[in-house]
Design an enzyme around this catalytic site. Structure first.
Site, PDB file in Angstrom:
ATOM      1  N   ASP A   1     -12.512  22.453   6.154  1.00 27.20           N
ATOM      2  CA  ASP A   1     -12.194  21.453   5.156  1.00 27.20           C
ATOM      3  C   ASP A   1     -13.298  20.393   5.184  1.00 27.20           C
ATOM      4  O   ASP A   1     -14.348  20.610   4.584  1.00 27.20           O
ATOM      5  CB  ASP A   1     -10.810  20.901   5.570  1.00 27.20           C
ATOM      6  CG  ASP A   1     -10.213  19.933   4.615  1.00 27.20           C
ATOM      7  OD1 ASP A   1      -9.608  20.361   3.643  1.00 27.20           O
ATOM      8  OD2 ASP A   1     -10.347  18.724   4.860  1.00 27.20           O
TER       9      ASP A   1
ATOM     10  N   LYS B   1     -12.759  25.366   1.963  1.00 27.85           N
ATOM     11  CA  LYS B   1     -12.585  24.443   0.830  1.00 27.85           C
ATOM     12  C   LYS B   1     -13.865  23.622   0.726  1.00 27.85           C
ATOM     13  O   LYS B   1     -13.917  22.492   1.228  1.00 27.85           O
ATOM     14  CB  LYS B   1     -11.434  23.467   1.136  1.00 27.85           C
ATOM     15  CG  LYS B   1     -10.046  23.976   0.929  1.00 27.85           C
ATOM     16  CD  LYS B   1      -9.104  22.772   1.119  1.00 27.85           C
ATOM     17  CE  LYS B   1      -7.710  23.188   1.424  1.00 27.85           C
ATOM     18  NZ  LYS B   1      -6.846  22.041   1.796  1.00 27.85           N
TER      19      LYS B   1
ATOM     20  N   VAL C   1      -2.717  24.417   1.394  1.00 23.70           N
ATOM     21  CA  VAL C   1      -2.157  25.765   1.541  1.00 23.70           C
ATOM     22  C   VAL C   1      -1.480  25.937   2.902  1.00 23.70           C
ATOM     23  O   VAL C   1      -1.831  25.265   3.874  1.00 23.70           O
ATOM     24  CB  VAL C   1      -3.249  26.851   1.347  1.00 23.70           C
ATOM     25  CG1 VAL C   1      -3.747  26.864  -0.091  1.00 23.70           C
ATOM     26  CG2 VAL C   1      -4.403  26.664   2.319  1.00 23.70           C
TER      27      VAL C   1
ATOM     28  N   LYS D   1      -3.623  25.619  16.545  1.00 22.96           N
ATOM     29  CA  LYS D   1      -2.787  26.805  16.533  1.00 22.96           C
ATOM     30  C   LYS D   1      -3.054  27.653  15.292  1.00 22.96           C
ATOM     31  O   LYS D   1      -2.678  28.805  15.229  1.00 22.96           O
ATOM     32  CB  LYS D   1      -1.311  26.380  16.529  1.00 22.96           C
ATOM     33  CG  LYS D   1      -0.913  25.441  17.633  1.00 22.96           C
ATOM     34  CD  LYS D   1       0.555  24.956  17.339  1.00 22.96           C
ATOM     35  CE  LYS D   1       0.885  23.778  18.199  1.00 22.96           C
ATOM     36  NZ  LYS D   1       2.214  23.230  17.868  1.00 22.96           N
ATOM     37  N   GLY D   2      -3.642  27.011  14.300  1.00 16.24           N
ATOM     38  CA  GLY D   2      -3.755  27.628  12.977  1.00 16.24           C
ATOM     39  C   GLY D   2      -4.409  28.992  12.914  1.00 16.24           C
ATOM     40  O   GLY D   2      -4.080  29.804  12.057  1.00 16.24           O
TER      41      GLY D   2
ATOM     42  N   ASP E   1      -0.125  25.440   8.663  1.00 18.20           N
ATOM     43  CA  ASP E   1       1.173  24.752   8.641  1.00 18.20           C
ATOM     44  C   ASP E   1       1.167  23.494   7.791  1.00 18.20           C
ATOM     45  O   ASP E   1       0.121  22.956   7.448  1.00 18.20           O
ATOM     46  CB  ASP E   1       1.549  24.340  10.062  1.00 18.20           C
ATOM     47  CG  ASP E   1       0.731  23.143  10.542  1.00 18.20           C
ATOM     48  OD1 ASP E   1      -0.513  23.211  10.469  1.00 18.20           O
ATOM     49  OD2 ASP E   1       1.323  22.125  10.950  1.00 18.20           O
TER      50      ASP E   1
ATOM     51  N   GLU F   1     -11.663  30.073  13.030  1.00 21.09           N
ATOM     52  CA  GLU F   1     -10.870  28.980  12.440  1.00 21.09           C
ATOM     53  C   GLU F   1     -10.048  29.496  11.262  1.00 21.09           C
ATOM     54  O   GLU F   1     -10.440  30.454  10.593  1.00 21.09           O
ATOM     55  CB  GLU F   1     -11.813  27.883  11.931  1.00 21.09           C
ATOM     56  CG  GLU F   1     -11.830  26.618  12.765  1.00 21.09           C
ATOM     57  CD  GLU F   1     -10.565  25.774  12.658  1.00 21.09           C
ATOM     58  OE1 GLU F   1      -9.448  26.319  12.640  1.00 21.09           O
ATOM     59  OE2 GLU F   1     -10.699  24.549  12.602  1.00 21.09           O
ATOM     60  N   ASP F   2      -8.937  28.836  11.018  1.00 25.31           N
ATOM     61  CA  ASP F   2      -8.120  29.195   9.850  1.00 25.31           C
ATOM     62  C   ASP F   2      -8.760  28.704   8.558  1.00 25.31           C
ATOM     63  O   ASP F   2      -8.817  29.416   7.571  1.00 25.31           O
ATOM     64  CB  ASP F   2      -6.687  28.646  10.001  1.00 25.31           C
ATOM     65  CG  ASP F   2      -6.632  27.155  10.355  1.00 25.31           C
ATOM     66  OD1 ASP F   2      -7.692  26.512  10.521  1.00 25.31           O
ATOM     67  OD2 ASP F   2      -5.512  26.623  10.464  1.00 25.31           O
TER      68      ASP F   2
ATOM     69  N   ARG G   1       3.949  28.527   9.205  1.00 24.42           N
ATOM     70  CA  ARG G   1       2.896  29.326   9.842  1.00 24.42           C
ATOM     71  C   ARG G   1       3.218  30.812   9.782  1.00 24.42           C
ATOM     72  O   ARG G   1       2.328  31.653   9.770  1.00 24.42           O
ATOM     73  CB  ARG G   1       2.734  28.939  11.321  1.00 24.42           C
ATOM     74  CG  ARG G   1       2.174  27.548  11.561  1.00 24.42           C
ATOM     75  CD  ARG G   1       1.731  27.431  13.025  1.00 24.42           C
ATOM     76  NE  ARG G   1       1.636  26.058  13.494  1.00 24.42           N
ATOM     77  CZ  ARG G   1       0.543  25.282  13.365  1.00 24.42           C
ATOM     78  NH1 ARG G   1      -0.521  25.737  12.775  1.00 24.42           N
ATOM     79  NH2 ARG G   1       0.543  24.058  13.850  1.00 24.42           N
TER      80      ARG G   1
HETATM   81  P1  IMP Z   1     -11.859  20.062   9.231  1.00 26.52           P
HETATM   82  O1  IMP Z   1     -12.799  21.082   8.623  1.00 26.52           O
HETATM   83  O2  IMP Z   1     -12.416  19.389  10.444  1.00 26.52           O
HETATM   84  O3  IMP Z   1     -11.392  19.075   8.197  1.00 26.52           O
HETATM   85  O4  IMP Z   1     -10.571  20.760   9.829  1.00 26.52           O
HETATM   86  C1  IMP Z   1      -9.916  21.836   9.322  1.00 26.52           C
HETATM   87  C2  IMP Z   1      -8.511  21.755   9.874  1.00 26.52           C
HETATM   88  O5  IMP Z   1      -7.692  20.966   9.007  1.00 26.52           O
HETATM   89  C3  IMP Z   1      -7.855  23.114   9.924  1.00 26.52           C
HETATM   90  O6  IMP Z   1      -7.984  23.718  11.184  1.00 26.52           O
HETATM   91  C4  IMP Z   1      -6.404  22.817   9.594  1.00 26.52           C
HETATM   92  O7  IMP Z   1      -5.654  22.543  10.772  1.00 26.52           O
HETATM   93  C5  IMP Z   1      -6.442  21.569   8.766  1.00 26.52           C
HETATM   94  N1  IMP Z   1      -6.321  21.878   7.311  1.00 26.52           N
HETATM   95  C6  IMP Z   1      -7.248  21.647   6.365  1.00 26.52           C
HETATM   96  N2  IMP Z   1      -6.826  22.034   5.145  1.00 26.52           N
HETATM   97  C7  IMP Z   1      -5.580  22.522   5.328  1.00 26.52           C
HETATM   98  C8  IMP Z   1      -4.606  23.116   4.427  1.00 26.52           C
HETATM   99  O8  IMP Z   1      -4.793  23.273   3.204  1.00 26.52           O
HETATM  100  N3  IMP Z   1      -3.453  23.530   5.003  1.00 26.52           N
HETATM  101  C9  IMP Z   1      -3.176  23.395   6.328  1.00 26.52           C
HETATM  102  N4  IMP Z   1      -4.054  22.863   7.202  1.00 26.52           N
HETATM  103  C10 IMP Z   1      -5.250  22.426   6.711  1.00 26.52           C
HETATM  104 MG    MG Z   2      -2.902  22.514  10.812  1.00 27.50          MG
END
Ligand code: IMP
Ligand code: MG
Length: 198
Positions: free
Chosen positions: A105, A133, A155, A44-45, A161, A101-102, A167
């Site tokens: 990570d 990040k 964040v 949803k982000g 969220d 994507e939001d 959100r």
């Molecule tokens: P990844 O790159 O597969 O680890 O996924 C990223 C997802 O992790 C994002 O779509 C978010 O839902 C969640 N996420 C990572 N860092 C944060 C943060 O700082 N705040 C909120 N959600 C986060």
């Molecule tokens: Mg999330």
């Protein structure tokens, strides 16, 4: 809600500037008449970001939604993403997909989704993230479009969220550590595997 925020990392005004710049970059790359741009918003982000980006684009753009839950390395083989909601198009080979994507990570979500959509035969697959990040990367992945790089802090806001909250904040803020009560910061092992937090 605002009292749970330690500091504003990216103001609403700054978000608008970032989104305008991303839209200009995307327009430059997708304005050819043979391109068929479809934003794939990851629920949803990315909803707020995808909507703002789409309205900032001055070229034709379509939208689809997917919801995924990724498992952190250690639980299931890295790069594994579970599709909770999918989209269907009769001929994906005509589409230029742009995953929206939001935040990136660990990189598992975007690298797995990029692979999956390429395997399905999309004409092209690129990705656009509002936040990055890089310090947290577990798999090497560079999005094609990045809003801004942020430090390794948890964040919330503008779609992001913590336990489904925050959100609707119109800015990106750093959550006060006491809000997550647990001794450590919310780790992706908590976030991952729990579809409701994606
Ligand atoms: P990844 O790159 O597969 O680890 O996924 C990223 C997802 O992790 C994002 O779509 C978010 O839902 C969640 N996420 C990572 N860092 C944060 C943060 O700082 N705040 C909120 N959600 C986060
Ligand atoms: Mg999330």
């Amino acid at each position: 809600m605002k009292s749970d925020i330690e500091s504003v990392l990216i103001s609403q005004k700054e978000l608008n500037r970032i989104i305008a710049r991303l839209a200009a970059e995307i327009e430059r790359d997708y304005s050819a008449p043979d391109k068929r741009l479809v934003l794939v918003s990851i629920l949803k982000g990315s909803v707020m970001f995808a909507a703002a980006l789409m309205t900032a684009l001055k070229i034709p753009a379509e939208i689809e939604f997917m919801r995924v839950s990724s498992y952190g390395a250690g639980t299931v083989s890295s790069g594994n993403v579970r599709i909770l909601l999918d989209f269907y198009r009769p001929d994906i080979s005509e589409l230029d997909l742009l995953i929206v994507e939001d935040i990136i990570d660990s990189g598992h979500t975007l690298s797995s989704l990029t692979k999956l959509l390429n395997e399905r035969g999309a004409r092209s697959v690129r990705s656009c993230t509002l936040l990055d990040k890089p310090e947290r990367r577990e798999v090497p992945f560079e999005p094609d479009y990045t809003g801004t790089v942020i430090p390794d802090k948890f964040v919330v806001g503008f779609g992001l969220d913590y336990n489904e909250k925050y959100r609707n904040l119109p800015f990106i803020g750093v959550l006060k550590p006491e809000v997550y009560s647990a001794p450590e910061r919310p780790s992706m092992s908590i976030m991952k595997g729990n579809p409701t937090t994606k």
